[in-house]
Design a protein around this motif. Structure first.
Motif, short mmCIF file in Angstrom:
data_model
loop_
_atom_site.label_atom_id
_atom_site.label_comp_id
_atom_site.label_asym_id
_atom_site.label_seq_id
_atom_site.Cartn_x
_atom_site.Cartn_y
_atom_site.Cartn_z
N GLU A 156 6.96 -6.70 -10.01
CA GLU A 156 7.28 -5.39 -8.91
C GLU A 156 7.83 -6.05 -7.64
N SER A 157 9.10 -5.24 -7.27
CA SER A 157 9.85 -5.62 -6.15
C SER A 157 9.04 -5.70 -4.86
N PRO A 158 9.77 -6.18 -4.04
CA PRO A 158 8.97 -6.32 -2.57
C PRO A 158 8.73 -5.11 -2.02
N GLU A 159 9.50 -3.96 -2.36
CA GLU A 159 9.51 -2.65 -1.87
C GLU A 159 8.36 -1.98 -2.23
N GLY A 160 7.52 -2.66 -3.30
CA GLY A 160 6.37 -2.02 -3.98
C GLY A 160 6.66 -0.98 -5.12
N PRO A 161 5.65 -0.35 -5.66
CA PRO A 161 5.71 0.16 -6.94
C PRO A 161 6.23 1.76 -6.63
N ARG A 162 7.14 2.22 -7.65
CA ARG A 162 7.84 3.24 -7.53
C ARG A 162 7.26 4.45 -8.21
N ARG A 163 6.51 4.35 -8.98
CA ARG A 163 5.68 5.45 -9.84
C ARG A 163 4.91 6.57 -9.18
N ASP A 164 5.26 7.83 -9.30
CA ASP A 164 4.82 8.84 -8.55
C ASP A 164 3.85 9.63 -9.52
N SER A 189 -1.57 10.32 -1.67
CA SER A 189 -0.02 10.18 -1.84
C SER A 189 0.03 9.23 -2.87
N PRO A 190 1.32 9.48 -3.56
CA PRO A 190 1.59 8.58 -4.81
C PRO A 190 1.64 7.06 -4.68
N PRO A 191 1.82 6.70 -3.46
CA PRO A 191 1.73 5.21 -3.41
C PRO A 191 0.21 4.73 -3.62
N MET A 192 -0.75 5.40 -3.12
CA MET A 192 -2.37 5.21 -3.04
C MET A 192 -2.73 5.45 -4.53
N ARG A 193 -2.20 6.44 -5.27
CA ARG A 193 -2.55 6.84 -6.56
C ARG A 193 -2.31 5.73 -7.43
N ARG A 194 -0.94 5.13 -7.17
CA ARG A 194 -0.76 3.66 -8.05
C ARG A 194 -1.40 2.76 -7.59
#
Length: 501
Positions: A156-164, A189-194
């Motif tokens: 995964e990129s340093p920016e973090g996961p992208r999946r929503d 939020s999508p980031p915390m779901r991921r």
């Protein structure tokens, strides 16, 4: 088929058909060594095929479609193993590759891991060590299958996961397990779901997990949640903050020591790694460990054995390792503070925890969670947040993330005199980005001096002060000025004004 073997189970037939055993492709230009490896894989209940040159490697890849694991010699005739790894990873992104190498080829093996290999094994082969590496790699493979169409977690990129997309558990706020403590896993939020989804998928495996994220994002809480959801939940969870242990003690703290091993060792000490036997070892701030300790930690990860300082022999331990850092590991590697081979060993699954400012209305859910608890602890049930306070929480940049929010809410619950917590009760800092609104010399959170204000700011300050003096509410003043409530409260703090009670 020539070169292909399959382990026999010897167990009675079952009513339900079993999934076929994992298939391993063994690639080595030494047929005798390849056959020896295949024989061990057979004993471990795995299917396998041998390939003795590059041409046969690619033929096998085409015929097998997608093997579950590839064991690859670093030097396959004239072929460069690191080049072959890069091509295998390109063609088979969810198939792990384990390199087999001589000790003199470590640099090439590390380069291969940089290209995507999961692990490397030294010749002469320690087959006990090989079996652990194979099992870990197959766990990782299974995890990738479960994550389905997701980006491979390890890259995964340093920016973090992208999946929503939401996780399979549905759209709900998951309360953290009891072991997790203070709610950093709460959020819609999508980031915390991921984050929750990856933790859920990784929990049943023994794959090492590397957690990235700013200070206060809840890395230890994520590690505890992972442990609580794993088969190791009844075992110990041992947390070690490397930055908090003096350099001269870190080796003894991690690995333990025997009585008399050094001056001051008056009794035997069991180290953190051994205390975590049967459970999970959480290593925070791994970049703070000295190089020699990192080397011994690498050996521990490879061999799953602990040798106390002063002991004559090593002791086997069964430990799942979760590591964390709040600094980009690649920058630590470039600075010489983190061993590259240790990084790749720890990065079975890499997961970045999002900063609070990227989690949208999670800040409100968390604030209400912390306020309910702080109210009980302070003996003041029924405390609530005003709409303006909620707006101000949403607008804050939260440099200290969840930890800062929790401390702020606890303080407000103790100090406020009313049943409703308003903006003035929250020790919010003015965002640094808004400093330009008041002049470059403004320090966030401090009121501006009169001489720092320009003419327009002086007029605005006088207008707001007069409206407050007349008993007008900040909400009404914000509407009259055409500003949001959060912006108005930043003005109040910058101008040193207080709301009239």
């Amino acid at each position: 088929m020539p070169g292909e073997t399959q382990g026999s189970s010897g167990s009675p037939p079952r009513a339900k058909p079993q999934a076929p055993a994992p298939f391993v492709l063994v690639v080595d230009d030494d047929p005798a060594l390849a056959s020896l490896i295949a024989a061990h894989l057979h004993q471990w209940g795995l299917r396998c095929r041998e390939a003795h040159d590059e041409a046969r490697l690619w033929e096998s890849v085409e015929e097998l479609a997608e093997p579950d694991l590839v064991l690859l010699d670093v030097f396959l005739g004239p072929a460069d193993g690191s080049r072959l790894v890069a091509e295998l990873v390109r063609r088979l992104p969810r198939t792990p590759v384990i390199m087999v190498t001589r000790s003199s080829d470590i640099e090439i093996a590390v380069r291969s891991m940089r290209s995507g290999a999961r692990d490397y094994i030294l010749k002469p082969i320690d087959f006990k060590r090989l079996e652990r590496s194979v099992r870990d790699a197959l766990d990782w493979r299974q995890l990738q299958r479960q994550l389905g169409a997701h980006q491979p977690t390890g890259s995964e990129s340093p920016e973090g996961p992208r999946r929503d997309d939401p996780p399979a558990t549905g759209d709900r706020v998951d309360e953290p397990p009891a072991e997790a403590g203070d709610g950093a896993m709460i959020g819609r939020s999508p980031p915390m779901r991921r984050v929750r989804e990856v933790l859920e998928r990784a929990a049943p495996t023994n794959v090492p997990v590397l957690l990235l994220g700013e200070t206060g994002t809840g890395k230890e809480l994520a590690a505890r949640a992972l442990h609580a959801a794993s088969p190791r939940r009844d075992g110990p969870f041992v947390a070690v903050n490397a930055s908090a242990v003096p350099h001269e003690l870190i080796e003894s703290e991690l690995f333990g020591h025997e009585k008399g091993a050094f001056t001051g060792a008056a009794e035997r000490r069991i180290g953190f790694c051994e205390r975590a036997d049967g459970g999970t070892l959480f290593l925070d701030e791994i970049g703070e460990m000295a190089a020699d300790v990192q080397s011994k930690l690498l050996r521990f990860l490879q061999d799953h054995e602990v040798q106390r300082v002063g002991a004559a022999a090593a002791r086997p331990v069964d430990v799942r390792v979760v590591a964390a850092t709040n600094v980009d590991p690649q920058s630590q590697i470039r600075a010489g503070r983190l061993r590259e081979d240790l990084y790749y060993r720890l990065r079975g699954v890499q997961l970045e925890l999002p900063p609070l400012r990227q989690r949208g209305d999670d800040v409100v859910l968390l604030a209400e969670h912390f306020l309910a608890r702080a109210s009980r602890q302070a003996g003041r049930p029924g405390l609530r947040l005003s709409p303006a306070a909620v707006d101000a929480l949403r607008a804050s940049p939260w440099p200290g993330n969840v930890r800062q929010l929790e401390n702020l809410i606890r303080e407000a619950a103790i100090l406020t005199r009313d049943a409703t917590i308003d903006v003035d009760d929250l020790a919010l800092e003015t965002p640094a980005a808004s400093a330009s609104e008041y002049g470059a010399s403004h320090s966030p959170g401090l009121a501006l001096e009169e001489e720092q204000l320009d003419e327009e700011q002086r007029r605005e300050r006088e207008l707001i002060a007069a409206a407050l003096g007349a008993g007008e509410s900040p909400e009404a003043i914000a509407e009259r000025l055409g500003k949001s409530r959060a912006t108005l409260y930043r003005r109040l703090r910058a101008y040193g004004l207080k709301r009239q009670r």
